[in-house]
Design a protein around this motif. Structure first.
Motif, PDB file in Angstrom:
ATOM      1  N   ARG A 150       0.925  -1.016  -0.109  1.00  0.00           N
ATOM      2  CA  ARG A 150      -0.038  -0.103   0.144  1.00  0.00           C
ATOM      3  C   ARG A 150       0.929   1.315  -0.023  1.00  0.00           C
ATOM      4  N   TYR A 151       1.980   1.030   0.776  1.00  0.00           N
ATOM      5  CA  TYR A 151       2.939   2.310   0.832  1.00  0.00           C
ATOM      6  C   TYR A 151       3.647   2.705  -0.496  1.00  0.00           C
ATOM      7  N   LYS A 152       3.901   1.368  -0.874  1.00  0.00           N
ATOM      8  CA  LYS A 152       4.578   1.350  -2.420  1.00  0.00           C
ATOM      9  C   LYS A 152       3.840   1.785  -3.502  1.00  0.00           C
ATOM     10  N   ASN A 153       2.629   1.720  -3.542  1.00  0.00           N
ATOM     11  CA  ASN A 153       1.682   2.085  -4.730  1.00  0.00           C
ATOM     12  C   ASN A 153       0.500   2.649  -4.095  1.00  0.00           C
ATOM     13  N   PRO A 154       0.802   3.700  -3.461  1.00  0.00           N
ATOM     14  CA  PRO A 154      -0.458   4.328  -2.668  1.00  0.00           C
ATOM     15  C   PRO A 154      -1.716   4.729  -3.591  1.00  0.00           C
ATOM     16  N   ASP A 155      -1.577   5.007  -4.872  1.00  0.00           N
ATOM     17  CA  ASP A 155      -2.885   5.493  -5.733  1.00  0.00           C
ATOM     18  C   ASP A 155      -3.088   4.496  -6.422  1.00  0.00           C
ATOM     19  N   SER A 156      -2.429   3.162  -6.417  1.00  0.00           N
ATOM     20  CA  SER A 156      -2.645   2.410  -7.525  1.00  0.00           C
ATOM     21  C   SER A 156      -2.852   0.908  -6.947  1.00  0.00           C
ATOM     22  N   TRP A 157      -2.610   0.746  -5.545  1.00  0.00           N
ATOM     23  CA  TRP A 157      -2.447  -0.490  -5.150  1.00  0.00           C
ATOM     24  C   TRP A 157      -3.741  -1.472  -5.197  1.00  0.00           C
ATOM     25  N   GLU A 158      -4.944  -0.698  -5.030  1.00  0.00           N
ATOM     26  CA  GLU A 158      -6.284  -1.389  -5.205  1.00  0.00           C
ATOM     27  C   GLU A 158      -6.350  -1.943  -6.288  1.00  0.00           C
ATOM     28  N   SER A 159      -6.297  -1.344  -7.497  1.00  0.00           N
ATOM     29  CA  SER A 159      -6.510  -1.987  -8.879  1.00  0.00           C
ATOM     30  C   SER A 159      -5.188  -2.909  -9.115  1.00  0.00           C
ATOM     31  N   ILE A 160      -4.197  -2.694  -8.575  1.00  0.00           N
ATOM     32  CA  ILE A 160      -3.180  -3.959  -8.844  1.00  0.00           C
ATOM     33  C   ILE A 160      -3.549  -5.192  -8.060  1.00  0.00           C
ATOM     34  N   TRP A 161      -4.129  -5.146  -6.929  1.00  0.00           N
ATOM     35  CA  TRP A 161      -4.550  -6.293  -6.270  1.00  0.00           C
ATOM     36  C   TRP A 161      -5.620  -6.681  -6.526  1.00  0.00           C
ATOM     37  N   ARG A 162      -6.622  -6.059  -7.159  1.00  0.00           N
ATOM     38  CA  ARG A 162      -8.043  -6.532  -7.496  1.00  0.00           C
ATOM     39  C   ARG A 162      -7.761  -7.351  -8.780  1.00  0.00           C
ATOM     40  N   GLU A 163      -6.742  -6.869  -9.666  1.00  0.00           N
ATOM     41  CA  GLU A 163      -6.230  -7.568 -10.793  1.00  0.00           C
ATOM     42  C   GLU A 163      -5.603  -8.852 -10.359  1.00  0.00           C
ATOM     43  N   ARG A 164      -4.749  -8.688  -9.524  1.00  0.00           N
ATOM     44  CA  ARG A 164      -4.146  -9.834  -8.999  1.00  0.00           C
ATOM     45  C   ARG A 164      -5.310 -11.119  -8.622  1.00  0.00           C
ATOM     46  N   THR A 165      -6.096 -10.624  -7.884  1.00  0.00           N
ATOM     47  CA  THR A 165      -7.043 -11.396  -7.339  1.00  0.00           C
ATOM     48  C   THR A 165      -7.681 -12.220  -8.307  1.00  0.00           C
ATOM     49  N   GLU A 166      -8.090 -11.377  -9.490  1.00  0.00           N
ATOM     50  CA  GLU A 166      -8.608 -12.162 -10.622  1.00  0.00           C
ATOM     51  C   GLU A 166      -7.725 -13.079 -11.153  1.00  0.00           C
ATOM     52  N   TYR A 167      -6.530 -12.772 -11.292  1.00  0.00           N
ATOM     53  CA  TYR A 167      -5.669 -13.840 -11.906  1.00  0.00           C
ATOM     54  C   TYR A 167      -5.490 -15.202 -11.159  1.00  0.00           C
ATOM     55  N   VAL A 168      -5.434 -14.947  -9.524  1.00  0.00           N
ATOM     56  CA  VAL A 168      -5.456 -15.882  -8.692  1.00  0.00           C
ATOM     57  C   VAL A 168      -6.651 -16.769  -8.736  1.00  0.00           C
ATOM     58  N   LEU A 169      -7.804 -16.025  -8.851  1.00  0.00           N
ATOM     59  CA  LEU A 169      -9.167 -16.861  -9.080  1.00  0.00           C
ATOM     60  C   LEU A 169      -9.187 -18.020 -10.168  1.00  0.00           C
ATOM     61  N   GLU A 170      -8.488 -17.322 -11.284  1.00  0.00           N
ATOM     62  CA  GLU A 170      -8.759 -18.075 -12.556  1.00  0.00           C
ATOM     63  C   GLU A 170      -7.508 -19.228 -12.733  1.00  0.00           C
TER      64      GLU A 170
END
Length: 209
Positions: A150-170
């Motif tokens: 969250r500190y490393k990507n304060p403005d984009s961590w949510e979109s980054i990890w939402r996309e990652r969640t999709e990849y993990v689910l798939e």
């Protein structure tokens, strides 16, 4: 996308203790076959990262060095590629589905937690509102995202990890631990968004842990 390992250790001899963040976008088809193609493209004699990435681009057709590096790290996470003092080498044992499931759940950051989120919604009968969507899973996992991300990507961590969640689910679908419910099959899954339910194999894996 997240680009490194969970920094408990990054010693080549300590891979078993590392959880990895890098998860490639799953291919649209032949996912496990594509994974095995990537494994077979890598050398038996250790080679450096640049050489391995070049092999993956040439032999598998990955479009860039960044994509190839993500796949190399992913294969390492799954336990079918090793990093030695001399470089990277594929293991001698073919990556069976069972072995890949072990590596994915044990060494991909938040993989087991993602499976558990879907299974818990099934058990609690929350799926009356539809199968678990990417958004639902991400909201349940939000608090588990490492603070340093969250500190490393304060403005984009949510979109980054939402996309990652999709990849993990798939990838969990590819490993037969989840089943994907397309919107046409169940319109309650969300606004044209697929949903996910746990398979019998997925439930069994969670019972064993």
């Amino acid at each position: 996308m997240p680009t490194d390992t969970n920094p408990r250790t990054d010693d080549p001899s300590g891979d078993a203790d590392i959880q990895f963040k890098m998860v490639p976008k799953p291919p649209s088809s032949r996912r496990l076959a594509r994974l095995r193609d990537a494994w077979q493209a890598l050398p038996i004699v250790p080679a450096d990262e640049d050489d391995c990435c070049e092999r993956l681009m040439r032999r598998v057709g990955f479009p860039s060095r960044d994509v190839s590096r993500t796949w190399l790290t992913f294969l390492r996470a799954l336990g079918v590629v090793e990093r030695t003092a001399s470089g990277f080498t594929r293991t001698g044992t073919e990556p069976t589905a069972e072995r890949l499931r072990d590596g994915f759940l044990d060494r991909i950051l938040l993989a087991r937690e993602t499976l558990r989120v879907v299974a818990r919604r099934d058990t609690d009968h929350e799926t009356r509102s539809g199968p678990t969507t990417v958004e639902t899973a991400f909201e349940r996992l939000r608090s588990d995202v490492p603070t340093y991300e969250r500190y490393k990507n304060p403005d984009s961590w949510e979109s980054i990890w939402r996309e990652r969640t999709e990849y993990v689910l798939e990838w969990l679908v590819a490993l037969d631990l989840l089943e994907r419910i397309d919107p046409d099959a169940d319109r309650t899954a969300g606004d044209d968004e697929p949903g996910y339910v746990v398979t019998d194999r997925g439930r069994d894996r969670l019972r064993r842990t």
